[in-house]
Motif scaffolding. Structure first.
Motif, mmCIF file in Angstrom:
data_model
loop_
_atom_site.group_PDB
_atom_site.id
_atom_site.type_symbol
_atom_site.label_atom_id
_atom_site.label_comp_id
_atom_site.label_asym_id
_atom_site.label_seq_id
_atom_site.Cartn_x
_atom_site.Cartn_y
_atom_site.Cartn_z
ATOM 1 N N PRO A 199 40.093 33.507 34.976
ATOM 2 C CA PRO A 199 39.316 34.198 36.021
ATOM 3 C C PRO A 199 39.697 33.775 37.441
ATOM 4 O O PRO A 199 39.688 34.596 38.360
ATOM 5 N N ALA A 212 41.051 36.310 40.372
ATOM 6 C CA ALA A 212 40.467 36.401 41.718
ATOM 7 C C ALA A 212 41.532 36.108 42.771
ATOM 8 O O ALA A 212 41.651 36.815 43.775
ATOM 9 N N ALA A 224 43.810 39.065 43.271
ATOM 10 C CA ALA A 224 43.199 40.144 44.064
ATOM 11 C C ALA A 224 43.232 39.794 45.550
ATOM 12 O O ALA A 224 43.552 40.634 46.393
ATOM 13 N N ILE A 225 42.913 38.541 45.868
ATOM 14 C CA ILE A 225 42.930 38.117 47.275
ATOM 15 C C ILE A 225 44.343 38.195 47.824
ATOM 16 O O ILE A 225 44.573 38.680 48.934
ATOM 17 N N ARG A 227 37.661 34.133 56.759
ATOM 18 C CA ARG A 227 37.575 35.229 55.802
ATOM 19 C C ARG A 227 37.344 34.764 54.371
ATOM 20 O O ARG A 227 36.723 35.475 53.578
ATOM 21 N N GLN A 247 37.441 30.725 47.267
ATOM 22 C CA GLN A 247 38.450 31.787 47.318
ATOM 23 C C GLN A 247 39.811 31.241 47.741
ATOM 24 O O GLN A 247 40.842 31.649 47.207
ATOM 25 N N ASP A 304 41.228 29.583 44.680
ATOM 26 C CA ASP A 304 41.750 30.544 43.707
ATOM 27 C C ASP A 304 43.070 31.142 44.194
ATOM 28 O O ASP A 304 44.026 31.296 43.431
ATOM 29 N N VAL A 310 29.159 36.967 53.430
ATOM 30 C CA VAL A 310 29.588 37.644 52.211
ATOM 31 C C VAL A 310 28.416 37.666 51.250
ATOM 32 O O VAL A 310 27.776 36.641 51.038
ATOM 33 N N VAL A 319 38.978 47.812 50.347
ATOM 34 C CA VAL A 319 38.673 46.409 50.594
ATOM 35 C C VAL A 319 38.022 46.304 51.971
ATOM 36 O O VAL A 319 38.460 46.940 52.930
ATOM 37 N N PHE A 332 35.334 41.469 54.593
ATOM 38 C CA PHE A 332 35.084 40.245 53.827
ATOM 39 C C PHE A 332 35.394 40.439 52.345
ATOM 40 O O PHE A 332 34.772 39.825 51.487
ATOM 41 N N GLY A 333 36.368 41.289 52.048
ATOM 42 C CA GLY A 333 36.879 41.347 50.689
ATOM 43 C C GLY A 333 36.282 42.438 49.833
ATOM 44 O O GLY A 333 35.744 43.432 50.337
ATOM 45 N N ARG A 334 36.412 42.247 48.525
ATOM 46 C CA ARG A 334 35.874 43.201 47.565
ATOM 47 C C ARG A 334 35.411 42.411 46.353
ATOM 48 O O ARG A 334 35.736 41.217 46.232
ATOM 49 N N ASP A 348 36.358 41.988 43.421
ATOM 50 C CA ASP A 348 37.349 41.277 42.603
ATOM 51 C C ASP A 348 37.754 39.929 43.203
ATOM 52 O O ASP A 348 38.429 39.141 42.547
ATOM 53 N N TRP A 349 37.375 39.676 44.447
ATOM 54 C CA TRP A 349 37.705 38.381 45.052
ATOM 55 C C TRP A 349 36.834 37.261 44.478
ATOM 56 O O TRP A 349 37.107 36.095 44.725
ATOM 57 N N GLN A 350 35.763 37.634 43.814
ATOM 58 C CA GLN A 350 34.881 36.618 43.227
ATOM 59 C C GLN A 350 35.304 36.354 41.782
ATOM 60 O O GLN A 350 35.738 37.269 41.081
ATOM 61 N N VAL A 351 35.156 35.093 41.381
ATOM 62 C CA VAL A 351 35.496 34.729 40.012
ATOM 63 C C VAL A 351 34.504 35.369 39.058
ATOM 64 O O VAL A 351 33.290 35.278 39.263
ATOM 65 N N LYS A 352 35.028 36.028 38.030
ATOM 66 C CA LYS A 352 34.153 36.675 37.045
ATOM 67 C C LYS A 352 33.958 35.745 35.849
ATOM 68 O O LYS A 352 34.901 35.112 35.408
#
Lengths: 416, 248
Positions: free
Chosen positions: A296, A300, A303-304, A369, A374, A377, A415, B236, B239-241, B243-247
Motif C-alpha cells: 500500500p 500511494a 500515485a504521488i 504539499r 506521503q 511513501d 488535507v 488531482v 492537495f492531492g487525490r 490515492d495519495w493516502q495509504v489504503k
C-alpha cells in the motif's frame, strides 16, 4: 612612501636571504598556490555569508558545538600575516596554532598532513597576496568540556594518522596523483567518510558515504548500486567539471564544491581523481529486500510520483539529460541513508551552475504539499521503483528531516 | 495666496526629500546577476480555511443556501450536484474571507448606476447581499406561500421563487434587489462547484469529474497527439487525490 620603503626593505631582505628552494613571491608559486587553494576549497569555510573572502567567521556546526572559521587573510593582527612559514605549515599540517594551541579538526589537518610541504607553502604564497582584512574571530565556541583544547591531544592519538603519503610504485602516476588529491588537498573524506563517535574518520569505511550537517554525502566507492560503480570515468570527470550530467546533478553542499572548486581544476587532475575513485575497493553492499510493488505504501508513493514528479523526472524515472536528474539507477536515491533524498523533496533543490552548464535548474519545495507519511511513501517508491532497491523510509524519518520547517499539511488541516 | 505656493524654500526642501527617499529605494533594490535567486522551502501555497462549523452563516441561513444551490445545480443522471459538492460550505468560507467585504474592489462613493459592462456599481458588499437577501427571501416566501420558509417548499415551488428572483419579478424588501442577490448566488455556486476542493466546495472533485477537468496536472506531452481519446488520468487537486493516502 612608507609602502615604497617597506617594499624596498623586503626586496633587500630577500636578496640578502640565502637562496631557497622556491621563491615564495614568484608568479609560478603564487599561481600554484591559487590552484591548490581552489582544490582545497579553503574559501568555502573561511568566508562568512556576505563576508569578505578568506576573512573567516563562518559558523561550522559540529556534533560537539559550534566553531567559527578564522581569518586567513594576511592581516597581521587578526589574520595570519604574522605567521612564519613554519607556523603556517604547522597549523595546516599538524593542527598546531601559532601560539602552540591545538586546533580543532574542523580544519581537516589530518588530510593536509598528506600534502607535501612545497604545496602547503604555495598556498601560503597565494594567501599572502590577498588584501589583508581586519576581522577578529574567536573560533572556539564549544561548550565545556570540548572547549578545552588539550582534549585534542587524546583525539589526535586516536584519529590522527601521521603516516605520510608515498607513491605506490605498482600504480600509475595518474592513480597516485588522484590519491594525493582525494586524500590530501581536496579532503573528499571530510564529508564522504563516516565518522566515529569521536568525530574522527572511520577509515575502515573510507568514502562510503556519511551524514554531515543534515546532508547525506553518498558513497563514492565503486559500489554498483549506491556508489559510483555504474559511472564511467568520463561521467565522473564531466560531473566534477560541469556539475550536471545526464545521470545526476550536483546540489546542496556538493554544488558549492563543484562551483567553487572542482569546476576550476585541470581536466588531467579530475581524470586522476576519477581513476583513483574507480580503483577503490567497493564495500559489501547488502541488498535490502524491496517492498513488493502492490505494498500500500508503494501504491500511494506511485500515485504521488505520477502526479507531482513525473512531469520532470518522467514516468520511468529517466529524467531529462542534463536538466532533470535521472532517478532510475541513481546511487544517491539508493543510498542506505535517505536524508538527502527526503531533504530535496521537502525543501527543493538547486543544481550547480557552472560555465559549462549555466542553467542551475531548480526543484520546487514540496514541504507544504505532502505530509510526512506521503513523503515517506513517495521516497520509498522512488528508492524501489524501476529496478531500484533500497530500504523503506518511515514517516518519523521524514519528521526528523523536516524539523521546524513548513507545517505538515495534514496536521495543519489542509488535507481532509 | 495659499500656503502651498511654490517658494524657493519649499522647492529645495521637497527636492531634498525626494533625493532622500529616492536614495533609500535604490539601496533597497536587488541586483540579480548570474542565476535567479533560490532559497530552500520557498513556496506560496494557498491557505485553505476549512475547519469545522460555520464561519459566516447562522444555521438557518446555511440551510437556505444549501437548498438554493441544490436547485441551481441539482443532482441528476449525470452525477451529484452542488449540495453534494459542498457549495454552501464554500460560500460560507468565501464570505468569511476577503471576498465577504469586497476587499479587492474600490468601494468608495459615489455609487452611480453603471452599464452592465462596468460591473457591479453597488455599495452592497457580499456580507450585506447575503444577510439582507436571505432575510428578504424568507419574508417573500412566507408572504407568498402561506408562511412557509424556502426550505419547506416543494422543488417546483423553489424553482419558481428562484426564477422570479432571476427575472426581477420577485420584489424584495431592503437594500438588496432580488436580481442582484440571485446573480451572486448563481456565480458563487458555479465557483464552488469548480474551485479546488481545498476551498470547501467541489468535494471529491465532483465538478471536475463531471466535465473531465484533470486538475493540477501540468504535463500532457504523452497525450497531446492522442486525438479523440478520453484523457485517462483521474483529476488531482492542489492537495492531492484519494490515492495519495495509504489504503488498508
Amino acid at each position: 612612501m612608507m609602502r615604497a620603503v617597506a617594499t624596498a626593505a623586503l626586496a633587500a631582505l630577500s636578496l640578502a636571504a640565502p637562496a631557497k628552494a622556491t621563491d615564495q613571491q614568484s608568479f609560478e608559486q603564487v599561481q600554484r598556490g591559487r590552484y591548490l587553494t581552489t582544490m582545497g576549497d579553503c574559501v568555502a569555510c573561511h568566508t562568512a555569508p556576505g563576508g569578505k573572502p578568506f576573512a573567516g567567521g563562518l559558523t561550522i556546526a559540529t556534533p560537539f558545538g559550534n566553531l567559527l572559521s578564522p581569518n586567513i587573510t594576511p592581516d597581521a593582527a587578526t589574520g595570519i600575516g604574522a605567521f612564519s612559514d613554519d607556523q603556517f605549515v604547522n597549523a595546516v599540517q599538524n593542527g598546531i596554532g601559532s601560539r602552540g594551541q591545538r586546533l580543532y579538526p574542523a580544519l581537516p589537518y589530518p588530510y593536509y598532513h598528506k600534502m607535501n610541504r612545497t604545496d602547503v607553502l604555495a598556498i601560503r604564497a597565494y594567501l599572502n597576496t590577498l588584501d589583508p582584512v581586519s576581522n577578529a574571530v574567536e573560533p572556539n565556541q564549544l561548550p565545556f568540556p570540548f572547549n578545552i583544547r588539550m582534549s585534542l591531544l587524546f583525539w589526535n592519538l586516536i584519529n590522527f594518522d601521521r603516516t605520510p603519503l608515498t607513491d605506490d610504485p605498482d600504480q600509475s602516476p595518474q592513480w597516485n596523483r588522484g590519491r594525493y588529491i582525494v586524500e590530501g588537498p581536496a579532503h573528499c573524506g571530510a564529508c564522504h567518510t563516516p565518522k566515529t563517535w569521536l568525530g574522527g574518520d572511520d577509515n575502515s569505511q573510507a568514502l562510503k558515504g556519511a551524514v554531515l550537517q543534515g546532508w547525506f554525502a553518498p558513497d563514492i566507492t565503486p559500489d554498483a548500486r549506491k556508489g559510483i560503480g555504474g559511472w564511467s570515468e568520463d561521467e565522473l570527470v564531466a560531473y566534477l567539471k560541469t556539475g550536471v550530467i545526464a545521470r545526476s546533478s550536483a546540489s546542496g553542499p556538493m554544488a558549492e564544491v563543484v562551483v567553487n572548486s572542482t569546476s576550476k581544476l585541470a581536466d588531467a587532475d579530475l581524470r586522476a581523481v576519477a581513476i583513483y575513485l574507480k580503483g577503490l575497493k567497493p564495500g559489501t553492499s547488502q541488498s535490502s529486500r524491496p517492498p513488493s510493488a502492490d505494498d500500500p505504501h508503494m501504491l500511494a508513493g506511485k500515485a504521488i510520483y505520477k502526479d507531482s514528479c513525473a512531469a520532470c523526472h518522467r514516468e520511468e524515472g529517466d529524467g531529462i539529460a542534463n536538466l532533470f536528474p535521472r532517478l532510475k539507477g541513481s546511487s544517491l536515491v539508493q543510498s542506505d541513508d535517505p536524508t538527502t533524498l527526503i531533504r530535496m523533496v521537502l525543501e527543493g533543490s538547486r543544481a550547480a551552475a557552472t560555465d559549462a552548464r549555466p542553467t542551475g535548474a531548480a526543484m520546487p519545495s514540496f514541504a507544504w504539499r505532502f505530509s510526512d507519511g506521503q513523503v515517506a511513501d513517495l521516497v520509498t517508491y522512488i528508492r524501489n521503483g524501476w529496478g531500484n532497491s533500497a530500504s523503506s523510509v518511515s514517516a518519523s524519518a521524514v519528521k526528523d528531516v523536516r524539523g521546524g520547517n513548513g507545517p505538515d499539511p495534514v496536521k495543519a488541516g489542509q488535507v481532509r | 495666496m495659499s500656503n502651498y505656493a511654490l517658494t524657493r524654500r519649499y522647492f529645495l526642501g521637497s527636492t531634498t526629500l525626494t533625493f532622500l527617499f529616492g536614495g533609500v529605494t535604490a539601496a533597497g533594490a536587488r541586483t540579480i546577476s548570474g542565476q535567479p535567486p533560490w532559497t530552500a522551502f520557498t513556496a506560496n501555497p494557498p491557505t485553505p480555511e476549512l475547519g469545522n462549523g460555520l464561519l459566516f452563516f447562522i444555521p438557518s441561513e446555511f440551510n437556505t443556501v444549501d437548498a438554493i444551490v441544490a436547485r441551481l445545480i441539482p443532482a441528476d443522471e449525470l452525477g451529484p450536484g452542488a449540495r453534494e459538492a459542498g457549495c454552501a460550505t464554500f460560500i460560507d468560507r468565501q464570505l468569511a474571507g476577503s471576498f465577504g467585504t469586497f476587499q479587492r474592489f474600490y468601494m468608495q462613493p459615489p455609487f452611480a448606476n453603471g452599464t452592465p459592462q462596468q460591473g457591479p456599481q453597488s455599495a452592497n458588499i457580499p456580507h450585506v447581499i447575503y444577510r439582507t437577501g436571505l432575510a428578504a427571501l424568507d419574508a417573500y416566501c412566507r408572504a407568498t406561500y402561506a408562511g412557509k420558509a424556502f426550505i419547506a417548499l416543494e422543488a417546483a415551488q423553489q424553482d419558481a421563487v428562484l426564477q422570479a428572483m432571476e427575472k426581477g419579478q420577485a420584489k424584495f424588501e431592503g437594500a438588496v434587489p432580488a436580481q442582484q442577490f440571485f446573480a451572486m448566488l448563481l456565480q458563487n455556486t458555479r465557483e464552488g462547484f469548480f474551485a479546488d476542493p481545498l476551498y470547501g466546495g467541489n468535494r471529491d472533485m465532483i465538478g471536475w469529474k463531471l466535465v473531465g477537468f484533470p486538475g493540477t496536472r501540468y504535463d500532457y506531452r504523452d497525450h497531446v497527439s492522442k486525438h479523440n481519446q478520453p484523457y485517462p488520468l483521474p483529476p488531482v487537486s492542489i492537495f492531492g487525490r484519494p490515492d495519495w493516502q495509504v489504503k488498508g
